[in-house]
Design an enzyme around this catalytic site. Sequence first.
Site, mmCIF file in Angstrom:
data_model
loop_
_atom_site.group_PDB
_atom_site.id
_atom_site.type_symbol
_atom_site.label_atom_id
_atom_site.label_comp_id
_atom_site.label_asym_id
_atom_site.label_seq_id
_atom_site.Cartn_x
_atom_site.Cartn_y
_atom_site.Cartn_z
ATOM 1 N N GLU A 7 -38.287 14.334 16.328
ATOM 2 C CA GLU A 7 -37.187 14.080 17.270
ATOM 3 C C GLU A 7 -35.961 14.963 17.021
ATOM 4 O OE1 GLU A 7 -39.727 10.349 17.091
ATOM 5 O OE2 GLU A 7 -38.824 11.692 15.591
ATOM 6 N N MET A 26 -28.011 31.398 0.217
ATOM 7 C CA MET A 26 -26.569 31.186 0.201
ATOM 8 C C MET A 26 -26.166 30.288 -0.964
ATOM 9 S SD MET A 26 -23.965 32.392 1.740
ATOM 10 C CE MET A 26 -24.295 32.864 3.430
ATOM 11 N N PHE A 52 -38.875 -5.204 15.701
ATOM 12 C CA PHE A 52 -39.620 -4.016 15.275
ATOM 13 C C PHE A 52 -39.066 -2.769 15.946
ATOM 14 C CE2 PHE A 52 -43.271 -1.103 15.983
ATOM 15 C CZ PHE A 52 -43.488 -0.755 14.658
ATOM 16 N N GLN A 53 -38.789 -1.752 15.151
ATOM 17 C CA GLN A 53 -38.244 -0.469 15.599
ATOM 18 C C GLN A 53 -36.928 -0.645 16.365
ATOM 19 O OE1 GLN A 53 -41.340 1.952 17.485
ATOM 20 N NE2 GLN A 53 -41.824 2.801 15.469
#
Length: 597
Positions: free
Chosen positions: A61, A493, A123-124
């Site tokens: 995502e 870096m 849930f979720q």
Amino acid sequence: MSATPAATTDADLMTGAELVLRALKEQGVEVIFGYPGGAVLPIYDALFQQNAIRHILVRHEQAAVHAAEGYARSTGKVGCVLVTSGPGATNAVTGLVDALMDSIPVVCLTGQVPTHLIGNDAFQEADTTGITRPATKHNYLVKKIGDLSRVVHDAFYVARSGRPGPVVIDLPKDILLARGPYTEAPKEEHRSYRPTTRPDAGQIRKAVALLKGARRPIVYAGGGVINAGPEASTLLTELVRRANLPCTNTLMGLGVFPASDPRFLGMLGMHGTVEANLAMHGCDVMFNIGARFDDRVTGRLNAFSPGSKKIHADIDPSNINKNVKVDVPIVGDAGEVLRAILAAWDEVPGEQDREAVAAWWRQIDGWRARDCLRYEQKGNIIKPQHAVRRLYEITQELGRETFITTEVGQHQMWAAQYFKFEKPNHWMTSGGLGTMGYGLPAASGVQIAHPDALVIDIAGEASILMNIQEMGTLAQYRLPVKVFILNNEYMGMVRQWQELLHGGRYSESYSDALPDFVKLAESFHARGLRATDASQLDDVIREMIAHPGPVIADIAVDQKENCFPMIPSGAAHNEMILGPGQQGGVAGVTDEGKVLV
């Protein structure tokens, strides 16, 4: 008498998922970058039953938001993201903050548990609006089906208006399954959000008077000019050439002024050129348009351009006087500001002191003569600067439209220094947040938007692994993105700072156990190439570009090379460490414009 609206019938009602897609279509959305999950399956089912909007399946995502950023940055359109509830939404947060800090317009649709379960630790479930409030320009939780299409239209308006940014719409599953009427996008001006786009005429006249009276002027242009559209870049170029002004760009502003123009001083800031940073310090009038006086530009604030009058034009009034106190604040769209300045140029009394400006140019040319980006490519070991320069030169020879994305680190700065941009919207990088893993998914979004263009992700071997799973997206959609890795086997870096600022103690910056990038590319149905000797570099670049599909080119570069010039943390912006072989090692300038070495 006005006609009575027709009564809503069952035939006029649509599911929430269908309402969302109809609203997206009305907003001009052609592509959604997303990843499915239970809470958004109604939208995925509706997507399956239509052909107007294309869906691109990412592998994470966070990558969905970066892909939408690349799409948005390269087209000027709003990017669109679709993720599920809970971890789907929380995985997107890094991308949302990235878009917020770099002012990229993105609308992110997140799934949510049904309204009656919100707050029950279902849930979720996650408090998406609470989590993303500081990560977005605005967010919405839709609790009524009657609000749904209006909210989608509002979100797109907010994302692209004023200072662009990301907007989240949190969509409970029961709202997506419910049925309701569709509301078309409003034609009138928005009720509550009306950002100022046209600048105040009095402030414009003050700015013109300062610029015309300047003996040592400079233009400092940022990503806000790019966000204002291609015409803004054209107007900026017209102003700079008409008034013979030195011009420097921020990292996010590269391409807004042609790099080949002799008035371009290069990028400014921590890894900017000597001429850009010293001209910023020694100027008497600074015109900042579309930039926010970021700390990577200013260095130590109490030593930043101490003798200059400062003009700051920005569409976001909260940016003005936030970091640096300015003399002429201008709130407005960059294009509108530039158009107004050009229109007022001949109306405002006064003439430029051409002799003083010519002397200023002689001073700048003296700094430029130091050739602060000079390097030596000797022997078999590939210098990273040389790799980027040859990549640029070969793409120029071939003449194809080329878009560059980057990951974050030394390679990003070398790309900014040695790859030249003549026009806006062709350079995509993570500036404000500095997100490792940005470049590959951003490149996929750019390639979706520009299928016939050459899209190259200039990467480091550490950054590319952050979102390497997106090679799967390239394979699935046959996206011919080229990944050009500057491989020094270190988090470059980090290693550079440890060498210069921490006594050479390389704590956890060596990338042990790296993959074989050629075999990794092949495992993702792509082409893998490698250059370990300077004599191989050009052939690898040409083969990479010629291959019709995705490519990973692993370029083994000098492990000890550092990125210079460099303003050390806590130093003033005229206190630069220069590279080996640069006379003096540290450059500076007095308030009168004299060089210090």
